[in-house]
Motif scaffolding. Structure first.
Motif, mmCIF file in Angstrom:
data_model
loop_
_atom_site.group_PDB
_atom_site.id
_atom_site.type_symbol
_atom_site.label_atom_id
_atom_site.label_comp_id
_atom_site.label_asym_id
_atom_site.label_seq_id
_atom_site.Cartn_x
_atom_site.Cartn_y
_atom_site.Cartn_z
ATOM 1 N N SER A 57 0.824 -1.211 0.000
ATOM 2 C CA SER A 57 0.000 0.000 0.000
ATOM 3 C C SER A 57 0.856 1.258 0.000
ATOM 4 N N ALA A 58 1.993 1.213 0.693
ATOM 5 C CA ALA A 58 2.896 2.371 0.703
ATOM 6 C C ALA A 58 3.465 2.610 -0.694
ATOM 7 N N ARG A 59 3.850 1.529 -1.386
ATOM 8 C CA ARG A 59 4.352 1.680 -2.752
ATOM 9 C C ARG A 59 3.265 2.244 -3.666
ATOM 10 N N GLN A 60 2.038 1.763 -3.480
ATOM 11 C CA GLN A 60 0.926 2.231 -4.304
ATOM 12 C C GLN A 60 0.643 3.713 -4.060
ATOM 13 N N ALA A 61 0.610 4.111 -2.792
ATOM 14 C CA ALA A 61 0.357 5.516 -2.464
ATOM 15 C C ALA A 61 1.455 6.411 -3.020
ATOM 16 N N SER A 62 2.712 5.968 -2.899
ATOM 17 C CA SER A 62 3.837 6.747 -3.417
ATOM 18 C C SER A 62 3.740 6.906 -4.929
ATOM 19 N N ALA A 63 3.397 5.814 -5.633
ATOM 20 C CA ALA A 63 3.293 5.874 -7.094
ATOM 21 C C ALA A 63 2.178 6.826 -7.523
ATOM 22 N N LYS A 64 1.045 6.775 -6.828
ATOM 23 C CA LYS A 64 -0.066 7.653 -7.168
ATOM 24 C C LYS A 64 0.281 9.118 -6.926
ATOM 25 N N LEU A 65 0.983 9.392 -5.827
ATOM 26 C CA LEU A 65 1.354 10.769 -5.520
ATOM 27 C C LEU A 65 2.395 11.307 -6.494
ATOM 28 N N GLN A 66 3.366 10.480 -6.862
ATOM 29 C CA GLN A 66 4.370 10.916 -7.832
ATOM 30 C C GLN A 66 3.723 11.194 -9.189
ATOM 31 N N VAL A 90 7.025 7.745 -13.835
ATOM 32 C CA VAL A 90 5.853 7.879 -12.961
ATOM 33 C C VAL A 90 4.632 7.186 -13.571
ATOM 34 N N ALA A 91 4.520 7.221 -14.895
ATOM 35 C CA ALA A 91 3.390 6.548 -15.547
ATOM 36 C C ALA A 91 3.501 5.033 -15.383
ATOM 37 N N THR A 92 4.716 4.503 -15.534
ATOM 38 C CA THR A 92 4.930 3.065 -15.359
ATOM 39 C C THR A 92 4.653 2.652 -13.920
ATOM 40 N N GLY A 93 5.121 3.468 -12.970
ATOM 41 C CA GLY A 93 4.873 3.169 -11.559
ATOM 42 C C GLY A 93 3.400 3.178 -11.221
ATOM 43 N N PHE A 94 2.673 4.133 -11.784
ATOM 44 C CA PHE A 94 1.230 4.204 -11.555
ATOM 45 C C PHE A 94 0.529 2.976 -12.124
ATOM 46 N N MET A 95 0.887 2.577 -13.340
ATOM 47 C CA MET A 95 0.206 1.474 -14.010
ATOM 48 C C MET A 95 0.545 0.120 -13.405
ATOM 49 N N GLU A 96 1.628 0.028 -12.646
ATOM 50 C CA GLU A 96 1.960 -1.234 -11.986
ATOM 51 C C GLU A 96 0.886 -1.647 -10.986
ATOM 52 N N GLU A 98 -2.346 -1.037 -11.562
ATOM 53 C CA GLU A 98 -3.586 -1.139 -12.307
ATOM 54 C C GLU A 98 -3.674 -2.496 -13.007
ATOM 55 N N LYS A 99 -4.825 -2.781 -13.606
ATOM 56 C CA LYS A 99 -5.020 -4.061 -14.286
ATOM 57 C C LYS A 99 -4.342 -4.108 -15.649
ATOM 58 N N SER A 100 -4.079 -2.953 -16.221
ATOM 59 C CA SER A 100 -3.520 -2.893 -17.574
ATOM 60 C C SER A 100 -2.026 -2.607 -17.550
ATOM 61 N N ASP A 101 -1.358 -2.966 -18.647
ATOM 62 C CA ASP A 101 0.063 -2.698 -18.819
ATOM 63 C C ASP A 101 0.244 -1.462 -19.692
ATOM 64 N N LEU A 102 1.405 -0.825 -19.547
ATOM 65 C CA LEU A 102 1.712 0.380 -20.317
ATOM 66 C C LEU A 102 2.839 0.096 -21.293
ATOM 67 N N ASP A 103 2.589 0.354 -22.570
ATOM 68 C CA ASP A 103 3.604 0.229 -23.617
ATOM 69 C C ASP A 103 3.976 1.633 -24.072
ATOM 70 N N TRP A 104 5.016 2.183 -23.475
ATOM 71 C CA TRP A 104 5.430 3.571 -23.710
ATOM 72 C C TRP A 104 6.425 3.595 -24.862
ATOM 73 N N GLN A 105 6.027 4.189 -25.980
ATOM 74 C CA GLN A 105 6.883 4.232 -27.166
ATOM 75 C C GLN A 105 7.292 5.660 -27.523
ATOM 76 N N VAL A 106 7.303 6.526 -26.537
ATOM 77 C CA VAL A 106 7.655 7.933 -26.749
ATOM 78 C C VAL A 106 9.141 8.124 -26.441
ATOM 79 N N PRO A 107 9.921 8.667 -27.365
ATOM 80 C CA PRO A 107 11.358 8.861 -27.114
ATOM 81 C C PRO A 107 11.612 9.877 -26.019
ATOM 82 N N ARG A 108 12.733 9.706 -25.354
ATOM 83 C CA ARG A 108 13.057 10.585 -24.239
ATOM 84 C C ARG A 108 13.550 11.937 -24.753
#
Length: 214
Positions: A57-66, A90-96, A98-108
């Motif tokens: 729960s602490a990891r989840q709260a931290s991810a949501k806040l970030q 932060v998007a990857t941490g948030f989606m961890e 959630e029920k869905s996975d994130l496929d981030w294809q945006v260059p840095r």
């Protein structure tokens, strides 16, 4: 959106704050429950269960806040840029959580903050479209200072939430409250970026686009 014309910046910030608080109440409450178990239970099994609950729960709260800090927060002064690598983290941490996975294809790259905030909010909307889980693919075309985004949410029985299509197209929302403020906030960000949003469903995919020309 005539209601939005009457919505003060104070009211908007209050509604966004309510939305953020709603998102973190659950993991924070779970931490409290875990601590109560530690205080009351003497068995080693229950103490280990409580510690696992607290850690998760602490990891989840931290991810949501970030995530909220970048998606809704000031994120620097006016005109500031945000590293898309930080947005991906932060998007990857948030989606961890959630029920869905994130496929981030945006260059840095460094990108003006409102584009990044809009993109993160579009991920929240895409996540609502596949409540039973799936994959959200995020792509970008163009330069960081003049991008176009496409998000594809693919999963079992995808759906466009009630009223979402009208809101993203700029139509008057039925109400402005803590529940509806997130897509409304996304539309306001898109307007600041000079972009037009759309959302369409095609069989098992919901596509969200942010294109130039708003």
């Amino acid at each position: 959106m005539s209601q939005l014309k009457d919505l003060s910046s104070l009211d908007l910030s209050a509604l966004v704050a309510s939305r953020v608080c709603h998102d973190i109440i659950s993991p924070v409450g779970a931490i409290t429950n875990g601590l109560e178990v530690l205080d009351e239970e003497g068995s080693e099994d229950m103490r280990e269960f409580a510690m696992d609950l607290i850690r998760k729960s602490a990891r989840q709260a931290s991810a949501k806040l970030q995530f909220a800090r970048l998606a809704f927060g000031a994120a620097g002064s006016a005109g500031a840029e945000i590293d898309l690598g930080d947005a991906q983290v932060v998007a990857t941490g948030f989606m961890e959580n959630e029920k869905s996975d994130l496929d981030w294809q945006v260059p840095r790259n460094l990108m003006p903050k409102n584009f990044v905030k809009m993109l993160l909010n579009l991920i929240l909307i895409a996540n609502q479209c596949i409540p039973r889980g799936g994959v959200i693919t995020v792509t970008m075309e163009g330069e960081p200072a003049d991008p176009e985004f496409t998000l594809s949410a693919k999963g079992l029985n995808p759906r466009i939430p009630l009223g979402m299509q009208d809101t993203l197209s700029g139509e008057e929302p039925e109400r402005v409250d803590a529940h509806s403020v997130q897509p409304i906030y996304t539309v306001l960000l898109a307007r600041e970026c000079g972009m037009k949003l759309s959302i369409v469903k095609d069989e098992d995919i919901v596509r969200i686009t942010a294109l130039k020309g708003a």
